[in-house]
Every structure is written in C-alpha cells, then in structure tokens.
Write a protein that holds these residues in place. Structure first.
Motif, PDB file in Angstrom:
ATOM      1  N   ALA A  23       9.121   6.645  -0.781  1.00 56.91           N
ATOM      2  CA  ALA A  23       7.744   6.851  -0.363  1.00 56.91           C
ATOM      3  C   ALA A  23       6.754   6.400  -1.427  1.00 56.91           C
ATOM      4  O   ALA A  23       7.096   6.198  -2.581  1.00 56.91           O
ATOM      5  N   GLY A  24       5.497   6.284  -0.995  1.00 54.09           N
ATOM      6  CA  GLY A  24       4.428   5.974  -1.924  1.00 54.09           C
ATOM      7  C   GLY A  24       3.927   4.558  -1.754  1.00 54.09           C
ATOM      8  O   GLY A  24       4.523   3.732  -1.096  1.00 54.09           O
ATOM      9  N   ARG A  25       2.788   4.272  -2.394  1.00 53.27           N
ATOM     10  CA  ARG A  25       2.127   2.979  -2.245  1.00 53.27           C
ATOM     11  C   ARG A  25       3.034   1.835  -2.668  1.00 53.27           C
ATOM     12  O   ARG A  25       3.155   0.821  -2.002  1.00 53.27           O
ATOM     13  N   VAL A  26       3.704   1.985  -3.820  1.00 50.57           N
ATOM     14  CA  VAL A  26       4.594   0.925  -4.290  1.00 50.57           C
ATOM     15  C   VAL A  26       5.773   0.768  -3.338  1.00 50.57           C
ATOM     16  O   VAL A  26       6.176  -0.335  -3.004  1.00 50.57           O
ATOM     17  N   GLY A  27       6.327   1.904  -2.853  1.00 54.80           N
ATOM     18  CA  GLY A  27       7.449   1.842  -1.933  1.00 54.80           C
ATOM     19  C   GLY A  27       7.105   1.111  -0.651  1.00 54.80           C
ATOM     20  O   GLY A  27       7.877   0.298  -0.161  1.00 54.80           O
ATOM     21  N   ARG A  28       5.918   1.379  -0.092  1.00 53.39           N
ATOM     22  CA  ARG A  28       5.517   0.714   1.143  1.00 53.39           C
ATOM     23  C   ARG A  28       5.340  -0.784   0.917  1.00 53.39           C
ATOM     24  O   ARG A  28       5.729  -1.594   1.750  1.00 53.39           O
ATOM     25  N   ALA A  29       4.759  -1.164  -0.221  1.00 50.08           N
ATOM     26  CA  ALA A  29       4.579  -2.584  -0.529  1.00 50.08           C
ATOM     27  C   ALA A  29       5.943  -3.267  -0.693  1.00 50.08           C
ATOM     28  O   ALA A  29       6.150  -4.390  -0.224  1.00 50.08           O
ATOM     29  N   TYR A  30       6.864  -2.582  -1.343  1.00 47.22           N
ATOM     30  CA  TYR A  30       8.212  -3.135  -1.542  1.00 47.22           C
ATOM     31  C   TYR A  30       8.939  -3.295  -0.212  1.00 47.22           C
ATOM     32  O   TYR A  30       9.597  -4.300   0.043  1.00 47.22           O
ATOM     33  N   TRP A  31       8.790  -2.284   0.658  1.00 46.46           N
ATOM     34  CA  TRP A  31       9.431  -2.308   1.980  1.00 46.46           C
ATOM     35  C   TRP A  31       8.897  -3.487   2.786  1.00 46.46           C
ATOM     36  O   TRP A  31       9.650  -4.223   3.416  1.00 46.46           O
ATOM     37  N   ARG A  32       7.574  -3.684   2.750  1.00 46.73           N
ATOM     38  CA  ARG A  32       6.966  -4.803   3.470  1.00 46.73           C
ATOM     39  C   ARG A  32       7.511  -6.124   2.952  1.00 46.73           C
ATOM     40  O   ARG A  32       7.865  -7.012   3.720  1.00 46.73           O
ATOM     41  N   GLU A  33       7.595  -6.248   1.631  1.00 46.42           N
ATOM     42  CA  GLU A  33       8.095  -7.485   1.033  1.00 46.42           C
ATOM     43  C   GLU A  33       9.561  -7.729   1.388  1.00 46.42           C
ATOM     44  O   GLU A  33       9.966  -8.849   1.702  1.00 46.42           O
TER      45      GLU A  33
END
Length: 199
Positions: A7-17
């Motif tokens: 979870a979290g902002r970095v996690g969401r960005a990583y998931w999208r990537e």
C-alpha cells in the motif's frame, strides 16, 4: 518473475508501472485502500504468461496511449476470481469467474476490476493469432465460456498456470507447434493439456 506491491503512494506507482511494463501503457486508477498485489510473469518466446492477484483497479488504454505506442499485442485473459467489466470496439461486457475475454492493446480499451481479483493471461503478438482485423474485432470484449471453441481450448490451460508451472511451457509449445504448421491449434492445445497435467 514475481513483483509484490504494498500500500501507499509509492506502492500504487510501482503497481501501475509493473502492469504497464507487462500489458502496455495504461492510465490506472486504484482506490486509496488498496493494500497489495502480486504479478507473476513467465516469458515464453513470443508469448508471455501472466498471473495477477490484486485489489480493485481500473486500467484505461486511451486513444492517445494506443497511438503513441508500437505495442501490437493481444491479451487473452481468464478471470479466476472477482468480477470484471471490459470495454472495447463499442462493446461493454461483464465477465464472471471462469470466463475468458480478449482485448487488443493497439486500440483503446477500459478494464474495470471492482473487487479483489485473480487473472491468468497470455500476452501475445497479434500475428500469433492469425486473425484478420475484422475477426479480431468480433471477439474483443466478448466473454467466452468453456462451452465456446476458444474458451474450451484455453480455459483449462490458463486455469492451471498457478497449480502446474508446466502449463506455461505447455502453452508455449502448443503455440509454436500451431505456428509452424506441425499441428492444428486444437491438436497442439490438446497435447499441451496432457503435458500440463502429467504427474
């Protein structure tokens, strides 16, 4: 390869990537309460087998993203758990667990997974399918059950991608045999089913 996400902002960005690298660039929306996701890939020559276990999300391949990419892949996806809504080529369909659906990454597409889900996919170049543009457009965003010709061939193999790692290799062998003309697609996939389930 396995890519976990937290979870979290970095996690969401990583998931999208991670999803964009696997399926092609998308605009992705996830709710704030998303906690985790796992993406496993098995490269198989021209084909890639992908298993995604994740929390709710929405992925949109806009006309701009499709036009700005040389991605010429088709995704054949089995929904194993959860629910999905797919929109492409003027069609919108709800997908239930156990159904396959197909979408073409060279054109705009919207995929919504409103609850926790598990999908098993094949990402393959359009030329591997050997379908004309009009034939491909006829099957996009149309759920295919095990009672359809394509669903009957691919659903058993895709459903085994987690339980039998050999299924991914069997799918690759089947695609190569069908492409080379050694066997018809039905013969090749029948042999792949037997190979994947051998003890």
């Amino acid at each position: 390869m396995c890519r976990p996400c937290r979870a979290g902002r970095v996690g969401r960005a990583y998931w999208r990537e991670a999803l964009s690298r696997t399926f092609g660039a998308v605009d992705m929306g996830v709710p704030d309460e998303v906690e985790r996701g796992t993406l496993r890939t098995s490269p198989l020559g021209q084909v890639q087998a992908v298993v995604v276990d994740g929390d709710p999300m929405r992925a949109v391949r806009t006309r701009r993203l499709a036009a700005g990419s040389d991605d010429d892949h088709v995704v054949v996806k089995l929904l194993s758990r959860g629910a999905a809504r797919i929109e492409q080529d003027g069609r919108e369909a709800c997908v239930r667990p156990g159904q396959l659906f197909v979408y073409d990454m060279s054109r705009p597409v919207r995929l919504t997974l409103p609850e926790r889900f598990l999908t098993k996919s094949l990402v393959l170049p359009r030329r591997v399918l050997g379908l004309s543009e009009s034939d491909l457009q006829r099957i996009t965003a149309s759920p295919l059950g095990a009672d359809s010709a394509l669903g009957g061939l691919l659903t058993p193999l895709l459903s085994r991608l987690v339980r039998w790692p050999r299924a991914a290799t069997a799918i690759h062998t089947a695609v190569q045999a069908a492409l080379s003309g050694e066997r018809t697609p039905r013969e090749a996939l029948g042999e792949a089913q037997r190979t994947a389930t051998e003890p």
